[in-house]
Design a protein around this motif. Sequence first.
Motif, mmCIF file in Angstrom:
data_model
loop_
_atom_site.group_PDB
_atom_site.id
_atom_site.type_symbol
_atom_site.label_atom_id
_atom_site.label_comp_id
_atom_site.label_asym_id
_atom_site.label_seq_id
_atom_site.Cartn_x
_atom_site.Cartn_y
_atom_site.Cartn_z
ATOM 1 N N ALA A 71 0.840 -1.187 -0.113
ATOM 2 C CA ALA A 71 -0.100 0.080 -0.069
ATOM 3 C C ALA A 71 0.673 1.190 0.108
ATOM 4 C CB ALA A 71 -0.984 0.194 1.111
ATOM 5 N N GLY A 72 1.768 1.273 -0.939
ATOM 6 C CA GLY A 72 2.832 2.409 -1.031
ATOM 7 C C GLY A 72 3.496 2.705 0.068
ATOM 8 N N GLY A 73 3.610 1.713 0.883
ATOM 9 C CA GLY A 73 4.615 2.217 2.148
ATOM 10 C C GLY A 73 3.802 2.334 3.510
ATOM 11 N N SER A 74 2.457 2.316 3.323
ATOM 12 C CA SER A 74 1.617 2.930 4.494
ATOM 13 C C SER A 74 1.378 1.668 5.658
ATOM 14 C CB SER A 74 0.142 3.241 4.063
ATOM 15 O OG SER A 74 -0.373 2.379 3.236
ATOM 16 N N ILE A 75 1.586 0.510 5.017
ATOM 17 C CA ILE A 75 1.550 -0.548 6.201
ATOM 18 C C ILE A 75 2.548 -0.677 6.806
ATOM 19 C CG2 ILE A 75 1.442 -3.208 6.147
ATOM 20 C CD1 ILE A 75 -0.048 -3.248 3.510
ATOM 21 N N GLY A 76 3.746 -0.532 6.491
ATOM 22 C CA GLY A 76 5.111 -0.281 7.262
ATOM 23 C C GLY A 76 5.043 0.888 8.055
ATOM 24 N N VAL A 77 4.621 2.135 7.824
ATOM 25 C CA VAL A 77 4.554 3.081 8.699
ATOM 26 C C VAL A 77 3.326 3.106 9.559
ATOM 27 C CG1 VAL A 77 4.070 5.606 8.440
ATOM 28 C CG2 VAL A 77 5.360 4.512 6.710
ATOM 29 N N GLY A 78 2.272 2.350 9.071
ATOM 30 C CA GLY A 78 1.178 2.245 10.170
ATOM 31 C C GLY A 78 1.839 1.151 11.440
ATOM 32 N N ARG A 79 2.785 0.192 10.989
ATOM 33 C CA ARG A 79 3.174 -0.547 12.199
ATOM 34 C C ARG A 79 3.893 0.255 13.262
ATOM 35 N NH1 ARG A 79 6.467 -3.021 14.783
ATOM 36 N NH2 ARG A 79 8.258 -4.192 14.502
ATOM 37 N N VAL A 80 4.663 1.565 12.616
ATOM 38 C CA VAL A 80 5.454 2.082 13.459
ATOM 39 C C VAL A 80 4.371 2.994 14.245
ATOM 40 C CG1 VAL A 80 7.435 3.810 13.803
ATOM 41 C CG2 VAL A 80 7.493 2.030 12.202
ATOM 42 N N ALA A 81 3.667 3.530 13.708
ATOM 43 C CA ALA A 81 2.575 4.351 14.320
ATOM 44 C C ALA A 81 1.932 3.828 15.621
ATOM 45 C CB ALA A 81 1.631 5.060 13.491
ATOM 46 N N ASN A 101 1.502 9.720 0.298
ATOM 47 C CA ASN A 101 0.620 8.874 0.747
ATOM 48 C C ASN A 101 -0.688 9.920 1.322
ATOM 49 O OD1 ASN A 101 1.846 6.914 -0.334
ATOM 50 N ND2 ASN A 101 2.283 5.757 1.716
ATOM 51 N N GLY A 102 -0.278 10.803 1.835
ATOM 52 C CA GLY A 102 -1.497 11.634 2.679
ATOM 53 C C GLY A 102 -2.546 11.800 1.871
ATOM 54 N N PRO A 103 -2.627 12.441 0.777
ATOM 55 C CA PRO A 103 -3.785 12.734 0.137
ATOM 56 C C PRO A 103 -4.241 11.417 -0.722
ATOM 57 C CG PRO A 103 -2.031 14.496 -0.514
ATOM 58 C CD PRO A 103 -1.442 13.194 0.294
ATOM 59 N N ILE A 104 -3.367 10.538 -1.009
ATOM 60 C CA ILE A 104 -3.421 9.307 -1.824
ATOM 61 C C ILE A 104 -4.315 8.220 -1.118
ATOM 62 C CG2 ILE A 104 -2.433 7.685 -3.193
ATOM 63 C CD1 ILE A 104 -0.276 9.525 -3.988
ATOM 64 N N TYR A 105 -4.071 8.007 0.133
ATOM 65 C CA TYR A 105 -4.276 6.600 0.812
ATOM 66 C C TYR A 105 -5.289 6.973 1.862
ATOM 67 C CZ TYR A 105 -1.196 3.781 -1.832
ATOM 68 O OH TYR A 105 -0.695 2.951 -3.080
ATOM 69 N N LEU A 107 -5.424 6.786 5.275
ATOM 70 C CA LEU A 107 -4.369 6.316 6.024
ATOM 71 C C LEU A 107 -5.092 6.275 7.703
ATOM 72 C CD1 LEU A 107 -1.499 8.864 5.196
ATOM 73 C CD2 LEU A 107 -1.703 6.277 4.427
ATOM 74 N N GLN A 108 -4.482 5.134 8.368
ATOM 75 C CA GLN A 108 -4.960 5.065 9.718
ATOM 76 C C GLN A 108 -4.404 5.589 10.678
ATOM 77 O OE1 GLN A 108 -8.111 3.464 9.940
ATOM 78 N NE2 GLN A 108 -7.811 3.731 7.766
ATOM 79 N N TYR A 109 -3.564 6.882 10.329
ATOM 80 C CA TYR A 109 -2.728 7.347 11.275
ATOM 81 C C TYR A 109 -2.394 8.851 10.699
ATOM 82 C CZ TYR A 109 0.642 5.574 7.859
ATOM 83 O OH TYR A 109 0.955 5.223 6.527
ATOM 84 N N ASP A 110 -2.132 9.870 11.583
ATOM 85 C CA ASP A 110 -1.792 11.323 11.078
ATOM 86 C C ASP A 110 -0.293 11.504 11.132
ATOM 87 O OD1 ASP A 110 -1.513 14.168 10.999
ATOM 88 O OD2 ASP A 110 -3.515 14.225 11.849
#
Length: 326
Positions: A71-81, A101-105, A107-110
């Motif tokens: 998912a464009g890297g959002s899964i890994g970043v979400g793991r850290v969040a 990724n901010g406007p594109i996906y 996201l479950q985090y800010d």
Amino acid sequence: MGPRLLLVVIAIAGSLQGMGSATAQVYPSHPVTMVVPFPAAGPADVLARILGERMRASLGQTVVIENVGGAGGSIGVGRVARAAPDGYTIDIGQWDTHIGNGPIYPLQYDLQKDFEPIVLISTNPQIIVARKGVPANDLKDLIAWLKTNSAKATQGTAGHGSGSHVSGVFFQHLTGTRFQFVPYRGAGPARQDLVAGQIDLMIDQAGNSLPQVRAGTIKAYAVTDKARLTAAPEIPTAAEAGIAGLEISIWHALWMPKGTPKEIIAKLNAAVVDALADAGVRKRLGDLGQEIPTREQQNPGTLAAYHKAEIEKWWPVLKEANIKGE
């Protein structure tokens, strides 16, 4: 509350505060995990391994690289969040993950509120490159060729919504050109097809394309930065070549979960600063086309300000282009 009970409460509070300070003083007491939100062998992964290897000397602990793509890297970043803010989970993010990724996906985090900035590691300007058979000899010729061949010209990207895709949209906006985007699963396969002549154009990270440019298998037209590359000073900037305002770098930086103690952030920042001062590390990053910030810029405050400015610059562009994750 009696005097004796009050003294007990004060003592407990003092002990808890002391425990927090003690935790920071012994940090790290076991290996630290650096999450790379992309598959192995990509630019972020290579940087993480170079840094992690050198940071071990300063931290006294191994830095374990964990690749969590998707998912464009959002899964890994979400793991850290979602990780505990104890200093043992680090995110090596970059332009795609922390801006694009901010406007594109959804996201479950800010991106602005759920992370603590650590340090800007490097910036990697992009190069406008084309297959060897494209007849244009400079950027103005390339723009003219694209306008003449708008019905069939193609640009390969590292994926829908990637930095290379957004750069292409921005390029079209500034030059009045139109061409077809061809998304790949990463920049590597796209670059292979560029060398093979299957696509016409890429706007690719300098560190990725420079070897092919030097080998003469693709053509380079301009660098998307204010200054020429240290590693390839013969390539003009986009402004020098005729496109003012085409400035976009795929930078890399470190973040930790929100709430990580300041003492731990300071220790980790110091370890990265030491690594970036190492001659061997600097040479390896330079060979990859990475530009290292000055020592004065290697602090959390500079990264926070830079991140904010990049969001203010690029989110309106992304929203106007209506690019959405696939």
